[in-house]
Motif scaffolding. Structure first.
Motif, PDB file in Angstrom:
ATOM      1  N   SER A 112       0.849  -1.195   0.000  1.00 48.12           N
ATOM      2  CA  SER A 112       0.000   0.000   0.000  1.00 48.12           C
ATOM      3  C   SER A 112       0.882   1.243   0.000  1.00 48.12           C
ATOM      4  O   SER A 112       2.041   1.200   0.414  1.00 48.12           O
ATOM      5  CB  SER A 112      -0.915  -0.003   1.230  1.00 48.12           C
ATOM      6  N   ALA A 161     -10.123   4.996  -5.962  1.00 50.69           N
ATOM      7  CA  ALA A 161     -11.505   4.647  -5.622  1.00 50.69           C
ATOM      8  C   ALA A 161     -12.275   4.170  -6.854  1.00 50.69           C
ATOM      9  O   ALA A 161     -13.031   3.187  -6.794  1.00 50.69           O
ATOM     10  CB  ALA A 161     -12.204   5.841  -4.983  1.00 50.69           C
ATOM     11  N   ILE A 200     -11.067   0.642  -7.759  1.00 53.24           N
ATOM     12  CA  ILE A 200     -11.612  -0.379  -6.863  1.00 53.24           C
ATOM     13  C   ILE A 200     -13.072  -0.664  -7.209  1.00 53.24           C
ATOM     14  O   ILE A 200     -13.509  -1.816  -7.228  1.00 53.24           O
ATOM     15  CB  ILE A 200     -11.452   0.060  -5.398  1.00 53.24           C
ATOM     16  N   GLU A 228      -2.196   3.669  -3.221  1.00 55.65           N
ATOM     17  CA  GLU A 228      -2.211   2.237  -3.521  1.00 55.65           C
ATOM     18  C   GLU A 228      -2.920   1.467  -2.426  1.00 55.65           C
ATOM     19  O   GLU A 228      -2.765   1.758  -1.237  1.00 55.65           O
ATOM     20  CB  GLU A 228      -0.775   1.719  -3.653  1.00 55.65           C
ATOM     21  N   HIS A 229      -3.692   0.469  -2.837  1.00 52.82           N
ATOM     22  CA  HIS A 229      -4.288  -0.493  -1.918  1.00 52.82           C
ATOM     23  C   HIS A 229      -4.160  -1.890  -2.495  1.00 52.82           C
ATOM     24  O   HIS A 229      -4.159  -2.079  -3.723  1.00 52.82           O
ATOM     25  CB  HIS A 229      -5.777  -0.210  -1.683  1.00 52.82           C
ATOM     26  N   THR A 230      -4.077  -2.876  -1.607  1.00 54.28           N
ATOM     27  CA  THR A 230      -4.200  -4.278  -1.982  1.00 54.28           C
ATOM     28  C   THR A 230      -5.656  -4.684  -1.813  1.00 54.28           C
ATOM     29  O   THR A 230      -6.239  -4.473  -0.744  1.00 54.28           O
ATOM     30  CB  THR A 230      -3.293  -5.163  -1.115  1.00 54.28           C
ATOM     31  N   ILE A 231      -6.227  -5.249  -2.861  1.00 56.30           N
ATOM     32  CA  ILE A 231      -7.642  -5.636  -2.810  1.00 56.30           C
ATOM     33  C   ILE A 231      -7.809  -7.088  -3.242  1.00 56.30           C
ATOM     34  O   ILE A 231      -7.008  -7.617  -4.014  1.00 56.30           O
ATOM     35  CB  ILE A 231      -8.528  -4.730  -3.687  1.00 56.30           C
ATOM     36  N   PRO A 248     -15.254  -6.098  -4.244  1.00 55.95           N
ATOM     37  CA  PRO A 248     -13.857  -6.017  -3.814  1.00 55.95           C
ATOM     38  C   PRO A 248     -13.724  -5.794  -2.307  1.00 55.95           C
ATOM     39  O   PRO A 248     -14.514  -5.072  -1.700  1.00 55.95           O
ATOM     40  CB  PRO A 248     -13.317  -4.809  -4.592  1.00 55.95           C
ATOM     41  N   VAL A 271     -11.020  -4.322   0.366  1.00 61.05           N
ATOM     42  CA  VAL A 271      -9.774  -3.536   0.476  1.00 61.05           C
ATOM     43  C   VAL A 271      -9.020  -4.041   1.700  1.00 61.05           C
ATOM     44  O   VAL A 271      -9.346  -3.678   2.843  1.00 61.05           O
ATOM     45  CB  VAL A 271     -10.078  -2.029   0.579  1.00 61.05           C
ATOM     46  N   THR A 297      -6.028  -3.400   2.703  1.00 59.33           N
ATOM     47  CA  THR A 297      -5.167  -2.402   3.349  1.00 59.33           C
ATOM     48  C   THR A 297      -5.940  -1.108   3.697  1.00 59.33           C
ATOM     49  O   THR A 297      -5.344  -0.043   3.804  1.00 59.33           O
ATOM     50  CB  THR A 297      -3.974  -2.062   2.445  1.00 59.33           C
ATOM     51  N   ASP A 298      -7.229  -1.239   3.894  1.00 62.10           N
ATOM     52  CA  ASP A 298      -8.071  -0.083   4.198  1.00 62.10           C
ATOM     53  C   ASP A 298      -7.610   0.606   5.482  1.00 62.10           C
ATOM     54  O   ASP A 298      -7.443  -0.040   6.520  1.00 62.10           O
ATOM     55  CB  ASP A 298      -9.520  -0.546   4.338  1.00 62.10           C
TER      56      ASP A 298
END
Length: 257
Positions: A112, A137, A140, A238-241, A248, A250, A252-253
């Motif tokens: 992330s 966003a 995602i 960046e996020h891992t989803i 989806p 998330v 790493t929210d």
């Protein structure tokens, strides 16, 4: 090779996603005017050790890297946007900072990144950060079963192009699982309906990053830090989803942290 994860494996990935989110939230809170980039790296290293995690960066040595990275977090400042190698620099008022962090915990990886300004912000910097966050966003939202990787890429590009930004596609999103970087590659620009079909169990890192007035990068003498070719500033979110039949997740929210 593209791997799909079972629902049980996705549940096993939640702790590493939460750890990455909590670490970035803590580091962002602690990073102020006067904070040294090496101190950020030391703090991240301490948090990794206490959690029993392993850095994905410290021994990372892909073909484009001059040597193993040697640090546990990327710290990119102002016109640096990717792979910023921590060095002896005290942050100044108005600096735009990107922290990019990936670790392995219990055999699973999460990745992330977050951009923010220390001290007094410039409006154009806040706007650029906001663009990356809105692009993330939108991406995602597009990461649903039945779509393709090109739909994610196109969602990112639509936000960037609406702001008049050009897009570099050399570096983008990627598969995540037992290793930090895997297939599929998810560029920050693409055509809807093209690319790998999104299926339940696909876990990816989505990472829109943009530069204010160029899409060209140059590499620092350190062999890692990537900067804008014209000196304009950059931002990166960046996020891992995980893609599931219910939409989806998330992993790493940072909401609420």
């Amino acid at each position: 090779m593209i791997e799909l994860r079972t629902p049980a494996e996705i549940e096993q990935m939640r702790p590493v996603g939460r750890f990455v989110a909590e670490t970035l939230a803590t580091l962002r809170e602690d990073t102020k005017v006067g904070t040294n980039l090496l101190a950020i790296d030391r703090r991240a290293h301490d948090m990794i050790r206490k959690a029993g995690a392993e850095s994905c960066y410290i021994d990372y040595h892909p073909s484009f890297g001059a040597s193993p990275f040697g640090k546990v977090i990327c710290t990119s400042v102002n016109d640096a946007v990717l792979h910023g190698l921590p060095h002896d620099y005290d942050l100044r008022d108005g600096d735009l900072v990107t922290l990019d962090f990936a670790v392995s915990l219990n055999g699973w990886v999460a990745d992330s990144a977050v951009s923010f300004v220390v001290g007094t912000p410039r409006d154009e910097d806040l706007a650029l950060i906001d663009t990356t966050e809105r692009a993330l966003a939108a991406a995602i939202e597009a990461a649903t079963v039945g779509n393709r990787t090109g739909d994610i890429s196109a969602a990112i590009a639509a936000v960037a192009h609406a702001e008049g930004l050009s897009i570099n596609t050399d570096f983008g999103g990627h598969g995540v699982g037992r290793e930090m970087h895997g297939d599929p590659h998810i560029a920050n620009n693409g055509r809807p309906g093209r690319g790998f079909p999104l299926k339940p169990g696909l876990v990816v890192a989505i990472e829109p990053w943009f530069l204010q007035t160029t899409d060209e990068l140059v590499t620092d003498p350190d062999g890692w830090t990537l900067r804008s070719a014209d000196g304009s500033r950059g931002a990166h979110s960046e996020h891992t989803i995980a893609i599931t039949a219910d939409g989806p997740i998330v992993l790493t929210d940072r909401t609420g942290l």
